[in-house]
Design a protein around this motif. Structure first.
Motif, PDB file in Angstrom:
ATOM      1  N   TYR A  73       0.805  -1.218   0.000  1.00 31.88           N
ATOM      2  CA  TYR A  73       0.000   0.000   0.000  1.00 31.88           C
ATOM      3  C   TYR A  73       0.846   1.281   0.000  1.00 31.88           C
ATOM      4  O   TYR A  73       0.472   2.283  -0.621  1.00 31.88           O
ATOM      5  CB  TYR A  73      -0.948   0.007   1.205  1.00 31.88           C
ATOM      6  N   LYS A  74       1.972   1.286   0.668  1.00 29.58           N
ATOM      7  CA  LYS A  74       2.786   2.499   0.767  1.00 29.58           C
ATOM      8  C   LYS A  74       3.328   2.958  -0.577  1.00 29.58           C
ATOM      9  O   LYS A  74       3.760   4.111  -0.715  1.00 29.58           O
ATOM     10  CB  LYS A  74       3.948   2.267   1.732  1.00 29.58           C
ATOM     11  N   ASN A  75       3.317   2.093  -1.575  1.00 31.42           N
ATOM     12  CA  ASN A  75       3.849   2.432  -2.891  1.00 31.42           C
ATOM     13  C   ASN A  75       2.765   2.856  -3.877  1.00 31.42           C
ATOM     14  O   ASN A  75       3.028   3.031  -5.063  1.00 31.42           O
ATOM     15  CB  ASN A  75       4.603   1.232  -3.477  1.00 31.42           C
ATOM     16  N   SER A 175       5.244   0.014  -6.971  1.00 29.33           N
ATOM     17  CA  SER A 175       4.159   0.943  -7.293  1.00 29.33           C
ATOM     18  C   SER A 175       3.223   0.342  -8.331  1.00 29.33           C
ATOM     19  O   SER A 175       2.002   0.535  -8.285  1.00 29.33           O
ATOM     20  CB  SER A 175       4.731   2.267  -7.808  1.00 29.33           C
TER      21      SER A 175
END
Length: 254
Positions: A73-75, A175
């Motif tokens: 999720y952070k990407n 990503s």
């Protein structure tokens, strides 16, 4: 259609094995080895029929998306989701209108040709020094968005199309995976009530089978997350390109 999975816990062992392999491939695809889940479309269609298999597969895809989002999720790159979303919704609505007017073969051929044509353009840009501005144009996102929305509703076959768009944006692999997972999840969650109430290709019995196979999706997702760490960015891009091409060719066969 749906009759073939009314009693999913009483199917023969070959059907169970095919369903188990499909669940595992969905997990692998969503969390790392992008695109290989396309194999599940003809595989499940062989055992369950076209529309019934689409309803069964979409819940597996939701499970896989959730696992992938948890890992990556952070990407996430929201701008690409916002750009495609309106056109994908239009494609889903179009699919609901014309979905029963075309044959499976006609649909597969159109999608396959479209994906191969777009892939050829990107290949030309990347490896022949061609201009790359067209992938940033609004018309490119519109075409892939509408086509992808249509493909995802008809047969969960949008993978090559949306992956193609993300590939053209040259996103880093993490990503690429995160953005695709969030986009696919939103599409797949929207499709579930349509499958349930409009096409009736999902029932409580199919959900039962989905949850029985949930551990296989999880094992696939963990394995995919582990394997993708060892694939460099360039090789990951090459892998995705090859899988997209193979998936498009697969659409020409039942």
């Amino acid at each position: 259609m749906i009759e073939s999975i009314i009693n999913p816990l009483h199917t023969d062992w070959t059907t169970w094995l095919a369903t188990l392999v499909s669940a595992l491939l969905v997990g692998l695809s969503k969390s790392g080895l992008k695109g290989i889940a396309m194999v599940t479309i003809p595989l499940l269609a062989h055992f369950y029929g076209g529309m019934a298999s689409a309803g069964l597969l979409v819940t597996f895809l939701v499970f896989g998306d959730l696992f992938a989002i948890r890992y990556y999720y952070k990407n996430l790159r929201w701008e690409h989701i916002k750009k495609l979303y309106p056109y994908a919704l239009a494609g889903i609505i179009l699919a609901l209108i014309v979905g029963e007017m075309i044959t499976d073969n006609q649909f597969r051929n159109v999608i396959g040709i479209s994906v191969l044509a777009c892939l050829a353009l990107i290949f030309y840009r990347d490896y022949s020094g061609g201009p790359d501005g067209f992938t940033r144009k609004n018309w490119f996102a519109r075409i892939l968005g509408v086509t992808g929305g249509f493909a995802t509703m008809i047969g969960n076959a949008a993978g090559p199309i949306f992956n193609l768009y993300l590939l053209s944006m040259r996103l880093p692999k993490n990503s690429f995976i995160a953005t695709g997972a969030v986009f696919y999840l939103s599409m797949n969650l929207l499709k579930i009530p349509l499958h349930f109430f409009v096409w009736k290709s999902i029932s409580m019995e199919t959900f039962q089978l989905n949850f029985v196979m949930l551990p296989a999706v999880w094992i696939g997702s963990v394995t995919g997350k582990y394997l993708v760490r060892f694939i460099p960015e360039r090789e990951f891009r090459i892998f995705v390109t090859v899988v997209i091409a193979a998936s498009a060719l697969l659409l020409f066969f039942k």
